[in-house]
Design a protein around this motif. Structure first.
Motif, short mmCIF file in Angstrom:
data_model
loop_
_atom_site.label_atom_id
_atom_site.label_comp_id
_atom_site.label_asym_id
_atom_site.label_seq_id
_atom_site.Cartn_x
_atom_site.Cartn_y
_atom_site.Cartn_z
N ILE A 1 12.79 7.02 -8.27
CA ILE A 1 11.80 7.47 -7.29
C ILE A 1 10.92 8.56 -7.90
CG2 ILE A 1 11.44 8.43 -4.99
CD1 ILE A 1 14.18 7.28 -4.22
N ARG A 2 11.54 9.45 -8.67
CA ARG A 2 10.77 10.50 -9.35
C ARG A 2 9.74 9.89 -10.30
NH1 ARG A 2 12.35 15.73 -9.89
NH2 ARG A 2 14.50 15.17 -9.34
N ASN A 3 10.14 8.86 -11.04
CA ASN A 3 9.21 8.20 -11.94
C ASN A 3 8.05 7.54 -11.18
OD1 ASN A 3 10.73 8.91 -14.17
ND2 ASN A 3 11.85 6.97 -14.27
N LEU A 4 8.36 6.98 -10.01
CA LEU A 4 7.31 6.38 -9.19
C LEU A 4 6.33 7.45 -8.72
CD1 LEU A 4 9.45 3.90 -7.07
CD2 LEU A 4 7.73 3.28 -8.77
N ALA A 5 6.85 8.61 -8.36
CA ALA A 5 5.98 9.71 -7.94
C ALA A 5 5.07 10.14 -9.07
CB ALA A 5 6.82 10.89 -7.44
N GLU A 6 5.61 10.18 -10.28
CA GLU A 6 4.81 10.56 -11.45
C GLU A 6 3.72 9.54 -11.75
OE1 GLU A 6 7.74 11.09 -14.45
OE2 GLU A 6 8.40 13.05 -13.70
N ARG A 7 3.92 8.30 -11.28
CA ARG A 7 2.90 7.25 -11.44
C ARG A 7 1.92 7.25 -10.26
NH1 ARG A 7 4.83 2.23 -14.33
NH2 ARG A 7 6.60 2.85 -15.62
N HIS B 1 17.75 13.29 2.78
CA HIS B 1 18.53 14.51 3.04
C HIS B 1 18.73 15.30 1.74
CE1 HIS B 1 21.47 11.46 1.75
NE2 HIS B 1 22.14 12.47 1.23
N GLU B 2 18.11 14.83 0.66
CA GLU B 2 18.20 15.51 -0.63
C GLU B 2 17.08 16.56 -0.71
OE1 GLU B 2 20.50 14.97 -2.84
OE2 GLU B 2 21.39 13.07 -2.20
N MET B 3 17.38 17.77 -0.24
CA MET B 3 16.33 18.79 -0.09
C MET B 3 15.74 19.22 -1.42
SD MET B 3 16.04 19.09 3.09
CE MET B 3 16.99 18.09 4.20
N SER B 4 16.56 19.42 -2.42
CA SER B 4 16.03 19.86 -3.72
C SER B 4 15.14 18.78 -4.32
CB SER B 4 17.17 20.23 -4.67
OG SER B 4 18.03 19.11 -4.88
N PHE B 5 15.52 17.53 -4.12
CA PHE B 5 14.70 16.42 -4.60
C PHE B 5 13.37 16.38 -3.86
CE2 PHE B 5 13.38 11.97 -4.03
CZ PHE B 5 13.15 11.63 -5.36
N ASP C 1 0.83 -1.21 0.00
CA ASP C 1 0.00 0.00 0.00
C ASP C 1 0.86 1.25 0.00
OD1 ASP C 1 -2.80 -1.09 0.34
OD2 ASP C 1 -1.84 -2.00 2.10
N ILE C 2 2.00 1.17 0.70
CA ILE C 2 2.87 2.33 0.88
C ILE C 2 4.32 1.90 0.67
CG2 ILE C 2 3.63 4.13 2.48
CD1 ILE C 2 0.89 3.41 4.00
N LEU C 3 5.04 2.63 -0.15
CA LEU C 3 6.45 2.36 -0.38
C LEU C 3 7.27 3.35 0.45
CD1 LEU C 3 8.46 0.66 -2.01
CD2 LEU C 3 8.32 2.38 -3.83
N CYS C 4 8.15 2.81 1.30
CA CYS C 4 8.93 3.64 2.20
C CYS C 4 10.41 3.61 1.82
CB CYS C 4 8.78 3.14 3.64
SG CYS C 4 7.09 3.13 4.26
N PHE C 5 11.03 4.78 1.84
CA PHE C 5 12.46 4.90 1.54
C PHE C 5 13.16 5.51 2.74
CE2 PHE C 5 10.35 5.11 -2.56
CZ PHE C 5 11.16 4.34 -3.38
N ASP C 6 14.22 4.83 3.21
CA ASP C 6 15.00 5.35 4.32
C ASP C 6 16.35 5.83 3.81
OD1 ASP C 6 16.03 6.02 6.76
OD2 ASP C 6 16.37 3.96 7.43
N GLU C 7 16.45 7.12 3.54
CA GLU C 7 17.68 7.72 3.01
C GLU C 7 18.26 6.85 1.89
OE1 GLU C 7 18.71 10.59 3.79
OE2 GLU C 7 18.42 11.08 5.90
N GLU D 1 20.70 8.27 -10.49
CA GLU D 1 19.94 7.19 -11.11
C GLU D 1 18.87 6.65 -10.18
OE1 GLU D 1 22.39 3.14 -10.86
OE2 GLU D 1 23.64 4.77 -11.63
N VAL D 2 19.14 6.65 -8.87
CA VAL D 2 18.15 6.18 -7.91
C VAL D 2 17.04 7.22 -7.74
CG1 VAL D 2 17.76 5.52 -5.50
CG2 VAL D 2 19.79 4.70 -6.72
N LEU D 3 17.42 8.48 -7.66
CA LEU D 3 16.42 9.53 -7.52
C LEU D 3 15.51 9.60 -8.74
CD1 LEU D 3 18.47 12.44 -5.89
CD2 LEU D 3 17.03 10.73 -4.78
#
Length: 262
Positions: A198-204, A213-217, A175-181, A193-195
């Motif tokens: 994750i960006r593509n997953l957000a777009e889906r 800790h990636e503030m701009s991301f 139901d929920i995908l969690c990322f720890d740093e 490449e990893v970000l």
């Protein structure tokens, strides 16, 4: 509708208070980024959601069903923990892949083990396993690793290993995908490449909680930001609200320190 509701969650390690009065919700398709200094409780929060740690107080609700209530022993049965973890796919800081298995096997292993518990498994074993294999291949294609199916973890880069870990977390359709740093163990040249995945997953519209800790991301990808400090949620809001117009002094101080270190 809220996929996740966390109410008054607390966690202590002996006399050390790590989480206190944590309250937030997560909507279906929402990407929530959690930011804060090391030691602020971000990772412990994810571990509590995944039942790698047991909260001392509070309630966790998924899809309107209480899956943990510190006041209700019936929600804390050890025999039910594995089932509850299926709600959450967790991508760790350090990939945690099985070195003895191929990339594809790392992705499909959990689904294969669960399939063996199905009452129809023996009767439909071949079809079930083929379906699991095809799903694993589809997920690896989604993270750009179709050409690495038969490689072993030591034969691929750290960024590729983390992408395998993402595919593995998606394999059970949580139901929920969690990322720890998810990029903290990577060299800077592999972080992108990893970000991107994750960006593509957000777009889906994948429902996600991203400790980062990636503030701009976080600003670009998240629908909502939570800032934690000393085990409490200090502030939450849209990226524009938190990054551009923080209400709390602790938030302003944290962002100032981050900007100074860039």
């Amino acid at each position: 509708m809220a996929v996740l509701e966390v109410r008054d969650l607390e966690k202590r390690f002996d006399s050390l208070r790590v989480l206190h009065g944590i309250n937030f919700s997560l909507e279906k398709g929402e990407a929530l980024a959690i930011i804060g200094s090391s030691g602020s409780g971000k990772t412990t929060l994810l571990r509590c959601l995944n039942f790698l740690e047991k909260p001392d107080k509070g309630t966790i609700i998924v899809n309107d069903k209480v899956i943990f209530d510190a006041m209700d022993p019936s929600t804390q049965k050890e025999s039910e923990v594995r089932k509850k973890r299926l709600h959450f796919g967790l991508v760790f800081q350090n990939f945690n892949l099985f070195p003895q298995y191929t990339v594809l096997k790392n992705v499909t292993l959990a689904a294969e083990l669960l399939a063996k518990e199905r009452p129809d498994y023996k009767k439909n074993k071949k079809a079930v396993m083929e379906e699991i294999q095809e799903n694993g291949k589809r997920l690896l294609a989604q993270v750009g690793l179709s050409d690495k199916l038969n490689f072993y973890p030591h034969q691929i880069s750290g960024g590729q290993q983390q992408r395998v870990a993402i595919a593995r977390a998606l394999a059970l359709n949580p139901d929920i995908l969690c990322f720890d740093e998810p990029t903290s163990a990577l060299d800077p040249e592999l972080t992108g490449e990893v970000l991107k995945v994750i960006r593509n997953l957000a777009e889906r519209n994948t429902t996600m909680i991203i400790v980062t800790h990636e503030m701009s991301f976080a600003r670009d990808v998240a629908d909502r930001i939570i800032f934690m400090d000393d085990g409490v949620i200090v502030e939450q809001g849209t990226p524009e609200e938190v990054f551009d117009n923080p209400k709390e002094e602790r938030t302003r101080q944290f962002l100032a320190r981050y900007n100074e270190g860039r």
